[in-house]
Write a protein that holds these residues in place. Sequence first.
Motif, PDB file in Angstrom:
ATOM      1  N   ARG A   1      82.826  31.331  60.716  1.00 24.45           N
ATOM      2  CA  ARG A   1      82.730  32.809  61.023  1.00 24.45           C
ATOM      3  C   ARG A   1      83.010  33.703  59.627  1.00 24.45           C
ATOM      4  NH1 ARG A   1      87.052  33.144  64.893  1.00 24.45           N
ATOM      5  NH2 ARG A   1      85.289  32.230  66.217  1.00 24.45           N
ATOM      6  N   LEU A   2      81.921  34.277  59.253  1.00 24.35           N
ATOM      7  CA  LEU A   2      81.594  34.953  58.108  1.00 24.35           C
ATOM      8  C   LEU A   2      81.934  36.537  57.892  1.00 24.35           C
ATOM      9  CD1 LEU A   2      78.152  33.560  57.117  1.00 24.35           C
ATOM     10  CD2 LEU A   2      80.229  32.860  56.453  1.00 24.35           C
ATOM     11  N   SER A   3      82.337  37.027  59.198  1.00 26.62           N
ATOM     12  CA  SER A   3      82.775  38.468  59.212  1.00 26.62           C
ATOM     13  C   SER A   3      83.928  38.700  60.208  1.00 26.62           C
ATOM     14  CB  SER A   3      81.470  39.433  59.938  1.00 26.62           C
ATOM     15  OG  SER A   3      80.523  39.127  59.140  1.00 26.62           O
ATOM     16  N   THR A   4      84.554  40.046  59.959  1.00 29.72           N
ATOM     17  CA  THR A   4      85.644  40.262  60.727  1.00 29.72           C
ATOM     18  C   THR A   4      85.406  41.246  61.743  1.00 29.72           C
ATOM     19  OG1 THR A   4      86.600  41.752  59.159  1.00 29.72           O
ATOM     20  CG2 THR A   4      87.303  39.655  58.876  1.00 29.72           C
ATOM     21  N   GLN A   5      86.116  41.719  62.551  1.00 30.80           N
ATOM     22  CA  GLN A   5      85.841  42.894  63.449  1.00 30.80           C
ATOM     23  C   GLN A   5      85.900  44.087  62.779  1.00 30.80           C
ATOM     24  OE1 GLN A   5      85.078  42.322  66.667  1.00 30.80           O
ATOM     25  NE2 GLN A   5      85.491  40.311  66.480  1.00 30.80           N
ATOM     26  N   THR A   6      86.447  44.470  61.644  1.00 31.76           N
ATOM     27  CA  THR A   6      86.442  45.499  60.890  1.00 31.76           C
ATOM     28  C   THR A   6      85.558  45.604  59.714  1.00 31.76           C
ATOM     29  OG1 THR A   6      88.047  44.674  59.152  1.00 31.76           O
ATOM     30  CG2 THR A   6      88.969  45.871  61.283  1.00 31.76           C
ATOM     31  N   ASP A   7      84.321  44.861  59.654  1.00 28.31           N
ATOM     32  CA  ASP A   7      83.565  44.718  58.801  1.00 28.31           C
ATOM     33  C   ASP A   7      82.363  45.785  59.122  1.00 28.31           C
ATOM     34  OD1 ASP A   7      84.726  42.795  57.239  1.00 28.31           O
ATOM     35  OD2 ASP A   7      83.650  41.113  57.816  1.00 28.31           O
ATOM     36  N   VAL A   8      81.908  46.617  58.183  1.00 25.57           N
ATOM     37  CA  VAL A   8      80.910  47.450  58.520  1.00 25.57           C
ATOM     38  C   VAL A   8      79.384  46.828  58.634  1.00 25.57           C
ATOM     39  CG1 VAL A   8      79.471  49.293  57.554  1.00 25.57           C
ATOM     40  CG2 VAL A   8      81.998  49.505  57.280  1.00 25.57           C
ATOM     41  N   ILE A   9      79.387  45.851  57.862  1.00 27.58           N
ATOM     42  CA  ILE A   9      78.223  44.931  57.847  1.00 27.58           C
ATOM     43  C   ILE A   9      78.631  43.555  58.351  1.00 27.58           C
ATOM     44  CG2 ILE A   9      76.358  43.841  56.565  1.00 27.58           C
ATOM     45  CD1 ILE A   9      76.658  46.122  54.552  1.00 27.58           C
ATOM     46  N   LYS A  10      78.079  43.349  59.509  1.00 27.31           N
ATOM     47  CA  LYS A  10      78.529  41.967  60.155  1.00 27.31           C
ATOM     48  C   LYS A  10      77.593  41.012  60.066  1.00 27.31           C
ATOM     49  CE  LYS A  10      81.830  43.966  63.408  1.00 27.31           C
ATOM     50  NZ  LYS A  10      81.926  44.893  62.888  1.00 27.31           N
ATOM     51  N   LEU A  11      77.875  39.568  59.506  1.00 26.03           N
ATOM     52  CA  LEU A  11      76.826  38.718  59.523  1.00 26.03           C
ATOM     53  C   LEU A  11      76.996  37.650  60.662  1.00 26.03           C
ATOM     54  CD1 LEU A  11      77.498  37.600  55.696  1.00 26.03           C
ATOM     55  CD2 LEU A  11      75.680  39.261  56.705  1.00 26.03           C
ATOM     56  N   ALA A  12      76.143  37.116  60.951  1.00 26.63           N
ATOM     57  CA  ALA A  12      76.225  35.940  62.251  1.00 26.63           C
ATOM     58  C   ALA A  12      76.853  34.949  61.746  1.00 26.63           C
ATOM     59  CB  ALA A  12      74.828  35.700  62.677  1.00 26.63           C
ATOM     60  N   ASP A  13      77.604  34.071  62.645  1.00 29.71           N
ATOM     61  CA  ASP A  13      78.342  33.064  62.417  1.00 29.71           C
ATOM     62  C   ASP A  13      77.298  32.010  61.914  1.00 29.71           C
ATOM     63  OD1 ASP A  13      80.431  34.236  63.016  1.00 29.71           O
ATOM     64  OD2 ASP A  13      80.503  33.427  65.263  1.00 29.71           O
TER      65      ASP A  13
ATOM     66  N   ALA B  47      86.517  21.167  60.912  1.00 30.81           N
ATOM     67  CA  ALA B  47      86.543  22.015  62.125  1.00 30.81           C
ATOM     68  C   ALA B  47      85.318  21.776  63.286  1.00 30.81           C
ATOM     69  CB  ALA B  47      85.684  23.245  61.298  1.00 30.81           C
ATOM     70  N   ALA B  48      85.130  20.363  63.366  1.00 30.19           N
ATOM     71  CA  ALA B  48      84.192  20.113  64.514  1.00 30.19           C
ATOM     72  C   ALA B  48      84.886  20.563  65.825  1.00 30.19           C
ATOM     73  CB  ALA B  48      84.000  18.644  64.603  1.00 30.19           C
ATOM     74  N   GLY B  49      83.848  21.341  66.434  1.00 31.89           N
ATOM     75  CA  GLY B  49      84.216  22.136  67.769  1.00 31.89           C
ATOM     76  C   GLY B  49      85.153  23.229  67.557  1.00 31.89           C
ATOM     77  N   ALA B  50      85.313  23.746  66.461  1.00 31.40           N
ATOM     78  CA  ALA B  50      86.128  24.797  66.145  1.00 31.40           C
ATOM     79  C   ALA B  50      85.373  25.959  65.094  1.00 31.40           C
ATOM     80  CB  ALA B  50      87.392  24.293  65.581  1.00 31.40           C
ATOM     81  N   ALA B  51      86.147  26.953  64.937  1.00 29.09           N
ATOM     82  CA  ALA B  51      85.567  28.128  63.777  1.00 29.09           C
ATOM     83  C   ALA B  51      86.528  28.204  62.604  1.00 29.09           C
ATOM     84  CB  ALA B  51      85.183  29.487  64.885  1.00 29.09           C
ATOM     85  N   ILE B  52      86.018  28.280  61.531  1.00 28.47           N
ATOM     86  CA  ILE B  52      86.810  28.525  60.396  1.00 28.47           C
ATOM     87  C   ILE B  52      86.533  29.868  60.011  1.00 28.47           C
ATOM     88  CG2 ILE B  52      87.012  28.239  57.964  1.00 28.47           C
ATOM     89  CD1 ILE B  52      86.697  25.305  58.355  1.00 28.47           C
ATOM     90  N   PRO B  53      87.598  31.040  60.045  1.00 29.90           N
ATOM     91  CA  PRO B  53      87.475  32.208  59.688  1.00 29.90           C
ATOM     92  C   PRO B  53      87.349  32.244  58.104  1.00 29.90           C
ATOM     93  CG  PRO B  53      89.656  31.786  60.067  1.00 29.90           C
ATOM     94  CD  PRO B  53      89.017  30.629  60.449  1.00 29.90           C
ATOM     95  N   VAL B  54      86.113  32.408  57.635  1.00 32.66           N
ATOM     96  CA  VAL B  54      85.933  32.179  56.203  1.00 32.66           C
ATOM     97  C   VAL B  54      86.600  33.403  55.120  1.00 32.66           C
ATOM     98  CG1 VAL B  54      84.104  32.262  54.020  1.00 32.66           C
ATOM     99  CG2 VAL B  54      83.809  30.892  56.526  1.00 32.66           C
ATOM    100  N   VAL B  55      86.492  34.580  55.776  1.00 35.66           N
ATOM    101  CA  VAL B  55      87.234  35.869  55.063  1.00 35.66           C
ATOM    102  C   VAL B  55      88.725  35.521  55.000  1.00 35.66           C
ATOM    103  CG1 VAL B  55      87.429  38.121  55.154  1.00 35.66           C
ATOM    104  CG2 VAL B  55      85.216  37.129  55.832  1.00 35.66           C
ATOM    105  N   GLY B  56      89.319  35.020  56.083  1.00 32.80           N
ATOM    106  CA  GLY B  56      90.619  34.855  56.089  1.00 32.80           C
ATOM    107  C   GLY B  56      91.261  33.787  55.191  1.00 32.80           C
ATOM    108  N   LEU B  57      90.260  32.676  55.310  1.00 31.83           N
ATOM    109  CA  LEU B  57      90.655  31.593  54.261  1.00 31.83           C
ATOM    110  C   LEU B  57      90.569  32.112  52.647  1.00 31.83           C
ATOM    111  CD1 LEU B  57      90.959  28.513  53.742  1.00 31.83           C
ATOM    112  CD2 LEU B  57      88.694  28.151  54.025  1.00 31.83           C
ATOM    113  N   LEU B  58      89.530  32.939  52.342  1.00 32.59           N
ATOM    114  CA  LEU B  58      89.341  33.129  51.008  1.00 32.59           C
ATOM    115  C   LEU B  58      90.534  34.144  50.700  1.00 32.59           C
ATOM    116  CD1 LEU B  58      85.388  33.295  50.764  1.00 32.59           C
ATOM    117  CD2 LEU B  58      86.902  31.365  50.034  1.00 32.59           C
TER     118      LEU B  58
END
Length: 414
Positions: free
Chosen positions: A39-51, A105-116
């Motif tokens: 997951r490359l974007s959060t709900q508050t991002d102005v520019i949202k990228l697709a997963d 993360a097989a079968g799950a989603a990793i929040p990339v922004v949160g991780l970084l």
Amino acid sequence: MPETTIIRSWKAPIALAVFTVLYALLVLVAARGGESTFRLSTQTDVIKLADLVVPVGATTTGILVLLVLLTAGSAYLVRSSGRSPLWVTVAYVLLVVVGFLTWAAAGAAIPVVGLLAGSLTLAVPLIYGALGGVIGERVGVVNIAIEGQLLAGAFTAAVVSTVTGQPLLGLVAAMVAGVLVAAILAVFAIRYLVDQVIVGVVLNVLVTGLTSFLFSQVLQPNAATLNQPPRFDRIPIPLLSDIPVLGPVLFRQTIIVYVMYIVVAAVFFGMFRTRWGLRLRAVGEHPQAADTVGIKVNATRFWNVLLAGAIAGLGGTVFTIGNGIAFNKEMTAGAGFIALAAVIFGQWNPIRATLAALLFGFASNLQNTLSVIGAPVPSEFMLMVPYVVTIFVVAGVVGKSRAPAASGKPYIKG
């Protein structure tokens, strides 16, 4: 014409080979199917990228092939030129991280922004501590007391900011506390020629004991008035904070992080582009030669050790006012020693030490992310990750590292 002797260090290709085998066992023996989502974007991002959705089997297998090629390339480069370039190690680490995350993360989603973002938060005190360590060792003094300086900074920042209600005063107090710890190190190591490692270890024990005693006897009974530090607000930088992925990570931060950016750039520029840096490095490499051209060796060491202490003390604020957390016993949890490892991994270079600290911060935060997504990795193993990474990079992939020649050696004039 005499033949040139090439000194080869096989540490890097051997280490890469070992970890390639371990990665192969993971993805082949414990193979997982399905898809992993980044997951490359959060709900508050102005520019949202697709997963980004990738197949687990094909991705992990393809990365395994690339790791084998990089390992073979590292061995070839060592055989031909004597060393494995840094870019090989960086590419290898990035591929391992992507491959492991895809598998976990097989079968799950990793929040990339949160991780970084979490990784950067955990890396900030390590970066401050590593910069203090780089300055100290470059000038010829081994600063084992980084842990004590971080802890002293965290304690004083919490108390001063609570009493005054001003977190900025907490920053100043933390720097003063770091300077005081560094001053004791400097006096004993430079003036009285006591072994620098021993002094650093003793200072760590002293600060740990003193802050623990004051916490139990003073802060706990008066927590409401002495140990409820305010928190720095996050300050988003216009336009930059809207950049996808990197914007929320780098430019929606507190003043402590923004000051860190400035300190990293200032230390690097000053160390390699100014007279101050030239004198500092000269004293750390060849104090006798520096003395002959009029540089006051011990005075230069003393004042730079104090500067290093101020920077490390500033890093301690992350543990309290940086997150609005009350001070607790030994809350730095060995961060100073990880910072020392970053100094070695970074080969006594401010930028490389910063990158090493970021790697350690990422390894520390990885356990939190994987536990949230329910990865099939034992929690005990994840607690080991930061320290395994430390051993890996220090003992394996950095190749031959040479500390400043006079580091740890007292200078006696004449």
